[in-house]
Each structure stands twice: as structure tokens, then as C-alpha cells.
Design a protein around this motif. Structure first.
Motif, short mmCIF file in Angstrom:
data_model
loop_
_atom_site.label_atom_id
_atom_site.label_comp_id
_atom_site.label_asym_id
_atom_site.label_seq_id
_atom_site.Cartn_x
_atom_site.Cartn_y
_atom_site.Cartn_z
N ASP A 284 0.81 -1.21 0.00
CA ASP A 284 0.00 0.00 0.00
C ASP A 284 0.85 1.27 0.00
O ASP A 284 0.41 2.31 0.49
CB ASP A 284 -0.96 0.02 1.21
CG ASP A 284 -0.24 -0.24 2.53
OD1 ASP A 284 1.00 -0.28 2.54
OD2 ASP A 284 -0.93 -0.42 3.55
N ASP B 237 -0.73 4.41 -1.44
CA ASP B 237 -1.70 5.02 -0.52
C ASP B 237 -0.98 5.73 0.62
O ASP B 237 -1.41 6.81 1.06
CB ASP B 237 -2.63 3.95 0.06
CG ASP B 237 -3.54 3.33 -0.99
OD1 ASP B 237 -3.94 4.06 -1.92
OD2 ASP B 237 -3.85 2.14 -0.88
N LYS C 183 0.21 9.06 -0.62
CA LYS C 183 -0.90 10.01 -0.74
C LYS C 183 -1.28 10.56 0.64
O LYS C 183 -1.47 11.78 0.82
CB LYS C 183 -2.10 9.32 -1.38
CG LYS C 183 -3.32 10.21 -1.58
CD LYS C 183 -4.43 9.46 -2.30
CE LYS C 183 -4.98 8.35 -1.43
NZ LYS C 183 -6.13 7.64 -2.07
#
Length: 298
Positions: A257, A260, A263
Motif C-alpha cells: 500500500d 496510498d 498520498k
């Protein structure tokens, strides 16, 4: 591949190594390891250790280790090293899925002929130990028990904010056994009842390793990428860098991930993960981490 590694024993081309290994999946790296042994009759990781050094070597060796074996080794070192490195126990056991935890427990027994639970219990105590043991069972409930949300929120409120003193066991049992989806609903209900986020209450009602573990479980229930974005930021902020944590998180989340995490890092900290790594590291170690990061979000 043969050409890229053929001269490893004579002259190490760090750029070639980091470019090749960071661009591959862990499964592909295992295939490279097998092919290297077939071609040259030598262990690639041993050769890398002999040619590299410092944090760059630690990072490359971590990349060459299968994810399950990496977690198992990290936990073993955390328990059996000089003192217990609770941060590693908290990070791994709070963030891995129930099935991943079961795989870790089985692999630990196979690798060390020992019980991970018994080793953890030998080095920890109290409610911190109890929550670790619950997490090690890998038996969280699944789904959301709609009829239990309000009662669970009330139970947490009565165990903490409404009580003189704290019923830590209530927090341990609830947070260790309910699913992430269910806990998110409970946290919303708790906020309405108490006027506080559950994290605020945990910080007021608990301390030390138990507080850190409870907060990690709550954060991972809310969002695992956010938890790791915060972990990376903490590892690099201020004077000095927690390179062990930086390496561990970048390696273990790179195929899970990390996009993610990038972000969320940008959203939470008004700067990119890429730029913070660039400012906190140097040399081939920095080059490899930035390649793993796979882009800037500025």
C-alpha cells in the motif's frame, strides 16, 4: 541478469544492483537469487553482504528476504536482542491481517522450533502482554455486529472516561477481538457518547507500551496506510533518523500500500514522502529508498 551480477565478486556496481532490485517484485528477487546460485554456485545475499555495507546493505538484504521470513526475523530480533524492541512487536502485530499473523506464528515455530506467543510472554508483561497474545491468536471477529455497536461504545466509555481509574482489560478485549470495520463504527458511537475521539481517551487513560499498542490498533482499524504514513514521518522528523523503522516500513509496504501511504503522507504533513527521504538520507541508501518510493507527490 547474468551480466549484471557476473562481476559482483570483483567490483560492485551499486547503481546496477539498486536499479535492478528495486524495480523487481519480491517474488522476482527470489527467482534472481535462485538463478544466481544456478549460474555461479554462490549465494547472492552472501555475496551482497560481502560487497556492500551499512544501511545500504541492510536495505538490500531486506529487499532480498521473502516478506513472511522478514516479519518472522524482525520479531525474533525484537524479542531476543538486547532488551525487547517493543516498537517492532507493536508495528507488526497491530498492522498485519489475521491470516498474516497466523502465517507468522507458524513460520516462527518452523524456523526457530519455538512458540512466538511464549517468547513474547517471556519478554513482556501486564495488559500490554495480554493484548499482544490476543493479536497473536489471529481470531478477530469478521464484519460488523450492528446490534453490538452502541453497547461496545458504552463499555469503553464506562471503562475509561466515566470510571475513576481505568479498566484496561476492557480496552484490550474490545480492541483486540473486534473487526476493523466494527471498531470504526464503535469509534463513531464513542465520540457521540463521550465527546472525545477514542485516541484522546487512550492517551489520558493509559501509558507506556500499552498506550502505544492500543493507539496502533486504533489507527490501523481506521486506516493502515495512514498509520504507516505517521510511522514514516515519526522515523524521520527531528534530529536523526530511525533507519531501522524507515527500512522496515519501506520494504514491507512497497508491494502492499505504498502508493496510498504516499498520498496520505502528502495530505497529513504538507510535503512528500519522497522529499523527506531525500532530505534525511544520503548515498546509495538514499537512491534505493527513492526508487522504492517510486515517485514524488510535490
Amino acid at each position: 541478469m547474468r551480466q549484471q551480477f557476473y562481476n559482483l565478486s570483483n567490483r560492485t556496481d551499486e547503481d546496477a544492483i539498486l536499479q535492478l532490485l528495486t524495480a523487481r517484485t519480491n517474488l522476482q528477487r527470489q527467482e534472481i537469487k535462485e538463478s544466481y546460485k544456478t549460474l555461479f554456485g554462490k549465494d547472492l545475499v552472501d555475496d551482497l553482504k560481502g560487497e556492500l555495507g551499512g544501511k545500504f546493505e541492510t536495505l538490500i538484504v531486506a529487499l532480498m528476504t521473502p516478506p513472511l521470513a522478514y516479519d518472522v526475523t524482525a520479531l525474533r530480533n525484537a524479542i531476543k536482542g538486547a532488551g525487547t524492541y517493543e516498537k517492532v512487536l507493536i508495528e507488526i502485530l497491530a498492522s498485519r491481517t489475521a491470516n498474516q499473523v497466523k502465517d507468522i506464528v507458524a513460520a516462527y515455530r518452523q524456523e526457530y522450533d519455538a512458540s512466538l506467543e511464549e517468547d513474547v510472554c517471556g519478554d513482556t508483561s501486564g495488559h500490554f502482554q495480554r493484548l499482544l497474545v490476543i493479536l497473536l491468536q489471529g481470531n478477530r471477529m469478521t464484519g460488523v455486529q450492528t446490534g453490538e455497536i452502541e453497547a461496545d461504545a458504552q463499555a469503553l466509555f464506562k471503562a475509561g472516561e466515566e470510571k475513576f481509574g481505568t479498566d484496561e482489560q476492557a480496552f484490550v478485549t474490545m480492541l483486540g477481538n473486534r473487526s476493523a470495520a466494527h471498531l470504526r463504527k464503535v469509534f463513531d458511537a464513542y465520540m457521540k457518547i463521550s465527546g472525545y475521539e477514542i485516541e484522546e481517551s487512550i492517551k489520558r487513560e493509559t501509558s507506556g507500551n500499552l498506550e502505544e499498542l492500543l493507539l496502533a490498533v486504533v489507527k490501523c482499524a481506521r486506516s493502515v496506510p495512514v498509520y504507516f504514513a505517521e510511522t514514516l514521518y515519526t522515523a524521520m522528523k527531528g534530529a536523526g533518523t530511525d533507519d531501522d523503522t524507515l527500512i522496515r516500513v519501506m520494504v514491507t509496504r512497497s508491494e502492499v500500500d505504498l502508493m496510498d501511504i504516499r498520498k496520505d503522507f502528502r495530505r497529513l504533513f504538507s510535503g512528500s514522502l519522497h522529499s523527506m527521504i531525500k532530505g534525511d538520507t544520503s548515498g546509495d541508501y538514499r537512491k534505493a529508498l527513492l526508487l522504492l518510493c517510486a515517485g514524488d507527490d510535490e
